[in-house]
Design a protein around this motif. Structure first.
Motif, PDB file in Angstrom:
ATOM      1  N   LEU A   1      62.503  74.907  27.973  1.00  0.00           N
ATOM      2  CA  LEU A   1      63.271  75.489  29.072  1.00  0.00           C
ATOM      3  C   LEU A   1      64.660  75.912  28.591  1.00  0.00           C
ATOM      4  CD1 LEU A   1      63.830  76.212  32.010  1.00  0.00           C
ATOM      5  CD2 LEU A   1      64.316  73.785  32.438  1.00  0.00           C
ATOM      6  N   GLY A   2      65.294  75.055  27.811  1.00  0.00           N
ATOM      7  CA  GLY A   2      66.622  75.369  27.293  1.00  0.00           C
ATOM      8  C   GLY A   2      66.611  76.589  26.396  1.00  0.00           C
ATOM      9  N   ILE A   3      65.649  76.650  25.496  1.00  0.00           N
ATOM     10  CA  ILE A   3      65.560  77.784  24.563  1.00  0.00           C
ATOM     11  C   ILE A   3      65.294  79.089  25.322  1.00  0.00           C
ATOM     12  CG2 ILE A   3      64.151  78.800  22.722  1.00  0.00           C
ATOM     13  CD1 ILE A   3      63.890  75.910  21.590  1.00  0.00           C
ATOM     14  N   ILE A   4      64.378  79.058  26.271  1.00  0.00           N
ATOM     15  CA  ILE A   4      64.080  80.264  27.054  1.00  0.00           C
ATOM     16  C   ILE A   4      65.306  80.673  27.878  1.00  0.00           C
ATOM     17  CG2 ILE A   4      62.685  81.180  28.964  1.00  0.00           C
ATOM     18  CD1 ILE A   4      60.325  79.544  27.762  1.00  0.00           C
ATOM     19  N   SER A   5      66.008  79.701  28.431  1.00  0.00           N
ATOM     20  CA  SER A   5      67.223  79.995  29.202  1.00  0.00           C
ATOM     21  C   SER A   5      68.301  80.623  28.324  1.00  0.00           C
ATOM     22  CB  SER A   5      67.760  78.723  29.864  1.00  0.00           C
ATOM     23  OG  SER A   5      66.832  78.219  30.793  1.00  0.00           O
ATOM     24  N   VAL A   6      68.443  80.119  27.107  1.00  0.00           N
ATOM     25  CA  VAL A   6      69.430  80.684  26.181  1.00  0.00           C
ATOM     26  C   VAL A   6      69.032  82.108  25.796  1.00  0.00           C
ATOM     27  CG1 VAL A   6      70.414  80.496  23.853  1.00  0.00           C
ATOM     28  CG2 VAL A   6      70.289  78.477  25.317  1.00  0.00           C
ATOM     29  N   ILE A   7      67.769  82.316  25.496  1.00  0.00           N
ATOM     30  CA  ILE A   7      67.301  83.675  25.154  1.00  0.00           C
ATOM     31  C   ILE A   7      67.571  84.622  26.324  1.00  0.00           C
ATOM     32  CG2 ILE A   7      65.234  85.085  24.729  1.00  0.00           C
ATOM     33  CD1 ILE A   7      64.164  82.659  23.084  1.00  0.00           C
ATOM     34  N   TYR A   8      67.276  84.175  27.529  1.00  0.00           N
ATOM     35  CA  TYR A   8      67.541  84.982  28.718  1.00  0.00           C
ATOM     36  C   TYR A   8      69.039  85.255  28.850  1.00  0.00           C
ATOM     37  CZ  TYR A   8      67.376  86.478  33.609  1.00  0.00           C
ATOM     38  OH  TYR A   8      67.499  87.184  34.772  1.00  0.00           O
ATOM     39  N   GLY A   9      69.848  84.233  28.611  1.00  0.00           N
ATOM     40  CA  GLY A   9      71.302  84.397  28.660  1.00  0.00           C
ATOM     41  C   GLY A   9      71.815  85.375  27.621  1.00  0.00           C
ATOM     42  N   VAL A  10      71.249  85.326  26.426  1.00  0.00           N
ATOM     43  CA  VAL A  10      71.646  86.258  25.367  1.00  0.00           C
ATOM     44  C   VAL A  10      71.284  87.689  25.774  1.00  0.00           C
ATOM     45  CG1 VAL A  10      71.170  86.988  22.982  1.00  0.00           C
ATOM     46  CG2 VAL A  10      71.566  84.571  23.493  1.00  0.00           C
ATOM     47  N   ILE A  11      70.117  87.859  26.376  1.00  0.00           N
ATOM     48  CA  ILE A  11      69.699  89.191  26.833  1.00  0.00           C
ATOM     49  C   ILE A  11      70.672  89.694  27.911  1.00  0.00           C
ATOM     50  CG2 ILE A  11      67.914  90.459  28.113  1.00  0.00           C
ATOM     51  CD1 ILE A  11      65.848  88.635  26.621  1.00  0.00           C
ATOM     52  N   LEU A  12      71.020  88.831  28.865  1.00  0.00           N
ATOM     53  CA  LEU A  12      71.962  89.232  29.912  1.00  0.00           C
ATOM     54  C   LEU A  12      73.320  89.589  29.313  1.00  0.00           C
ATOM     55  CD1 LEU A  12      71.204  86.658  32.756  1.00  0.00           C
ATOM     56  CD2 LEU A  12      70.372  88.999  32.521  1.00  0.00           C
ATOM     57  N   TYR A  13      73.757  88.810  28.335  1.00  0.00           N
ATOM     58  CA  TYR A  13      75.043  89.074  27.689  1.00  0.00           C
ATOM     59  C   TYR A  13      74.995  90.379  26.896  1.00  0.00           C
ATOM     60  CZ  TYR A  13      78.884  88.749  24.399  1.00  0.00           C
ATOM     61  OH  TYR A  13      79.987  89.033  23.647  1.00  0.00           O
ATOM     62  N   ALA A  14      73.941  90.560  26.128  1.00  0.00           N
ATOM     63  CA  ALA A  14      73.822  91.756  25.276  1.00  0.00           C
ATOM     64  C   ALA A  14      73.726  93.037  26.096  1.00  0.00           C
ATOM     65  CB  ALA A  14      72.613  91.630  24.355  1.00  0.00           C
ATOM     66  N   THR A  15      73.205  92.931  27.307  1.00  0.00           N
ATOM     67  CA  THR A  15      73.063  94.111  28.163  1.00  0.00           C
ATOM     68  C   THR A  15      74.212  94.228  29.176  1.00  0.00           C
ATOM     69  OG1 THR A  15      71.644  92.879  29.688  1.00  0.00           O
ATOM     70  CG2 THR A  15      70.543  94.165  27.956  1.00  0.00           C
ATOM     71  N   ASN A  16      75.212  93.377  29.051  1.00  0.00           N
ATOM     72  CA  ASN A  16      76.399  93.359  29.937  1.00  0.00           C
ATOM     73  C   ASN A  16      76.076  93.089  31.402  1.00  0.00           C
ATOM     74  OD1 ASN A  16      78.554  93.596  28.162  1.00  0.00           O
ATOM     75  ND2 ASN A  16      78.313  95.806  28.028  1.00  0.00           N
ATOM     76  N   VAL A  17      74.967  92.469  31.675  1.00  0.00           N
ATOM     77  CA  VAL A  17      74.603  92.147  33.054  1.00  0.00           C
ATOM     78  C   VAL A  17      75.521  91.063  33.612  1.00  0.00           C
ATOM     79  CG1 VAL A  17      72.753  91.155  34.471  1.00  0.00           C
ATOM     80  CG2 VAL A  17      72.234  92.899  32.783  1.00  0.00           C
ATOM     81  N   TYR A  18      76.107  90.241  32.748  1.00  0.00           N
ATOM     82  CA  TYR A  18      77.019  89.193  33.198  1.00  0.00           C
ATOM     83  C   TYR A  18      78.168  89.752  34.033  1.00  0.00           C
ATOM     84  CZ  TYR A  18      75.363  85.159  30.517  1.00  0.00           C
ATOM     85  OH  TYR A  18      74.646  84.097  30.041  1.00  0.00           O
ATOM     86  N   LEU A  19      78.612  90.954  33.696  1.00  0.00           N
ATOM     87  CA  LEU A  19      79.769  91.508  34.387  1.00  0.00           C
ATOM     88  C   LEU A  19      79.508  91.812  35.852  1.00  0.00           C
ATOM     89  CD1 LEU A  19      81.293  93.829  31.658  1.00  0.00           C
ATOM     90  CD2 LEU A  19      82.094  91.596  32.430  1.00  0.00           C
TER      91      LEU A  19
END
Length: 176
Positions: A19-37
């Motif tokens: 769960l942690g690894i998948i969550s981190v991968i998802y977080g990296v994808i959101l960060y890389a695509t600037n969805v966090y903003l």
């Protein structure tokens, strides 16, 4: 032939780390695509679905290895444990992201939130907007966000585990 009882620890660790690894991968994808903003509710729903699926799979795997038997307390132990381990890993990622990789991320998110508030609620005064952004900013600081993330995962893990446990429970008739 004796039926060996499965231990929750293996499932908590395996599925919690997954769960942690998948969550981190998802977080990296959101960060890389600037969805966090400027996140949409869809991304939040996806992150909740990830937790729901993995906690459910952890409980189901435990039940399978336990000869098809599962008590509510076992479901809670496995589900909450996996959610907390996954939450710790995800919270560490968020802490590293907001403290070291992109220290201005919280400020950038707050600025986007300010712009959205001005656009969507033009009747709000500048003081009201400043107060809302100030409170949100305090709750978004890395240590507070870390703690809130863990508490959120604990609570969400409890709810999911309770529901899944009530649906999947099957007491072993050989036990008292």
């Amino acid at each position: 032939m004796e039926n060996q009882q499965a231990t929750a620890k293996k499932f908590v660790l395996n599925y919690g780390v997954m769960l942690g690894i998948i969550s981190v991968i998802y977080g990296v994808i959101l960060y890389a695509t600037n969805v966090y903003l400027d996140p949409s509710i869809t991304y939040g729903i996806i992150s909740y679905l990830i937790v729901i699926v993995l906690v459910t799979l952890a409980i189901k795997a435990f039940k399978t290895e336990n000869g098809g038997y599962l008590t509510l307390s076992e479901a809670l132990k496995v589900g909450i444990g996996a959610a907390v381990i996954g939450g710790i890993i995800a919270a560490v990622w968020t802490f590293v992201l907001t403290s070291y990789i992109e220290p201005d991320l919280v400020n950038d998110v707050m600025e986007t939130a300010r712009e959205n508030m001005i656009e969507s609620q033009p009747e709000m005064s500048e003081a009201q907007i400043d107060a809302a952004i100030g409170m949100t900013s305090k709750l978004s600081s890395p240590p507070i966000a870390f703690a809130l993330s863990l508490v959120g995962n604990l609570f969400f893990g409890l709810i999911i585990s309770l529901i899944v446990g009530l649906i999947m429970k099957n007491k072993n008739p050989m036990e008292g």
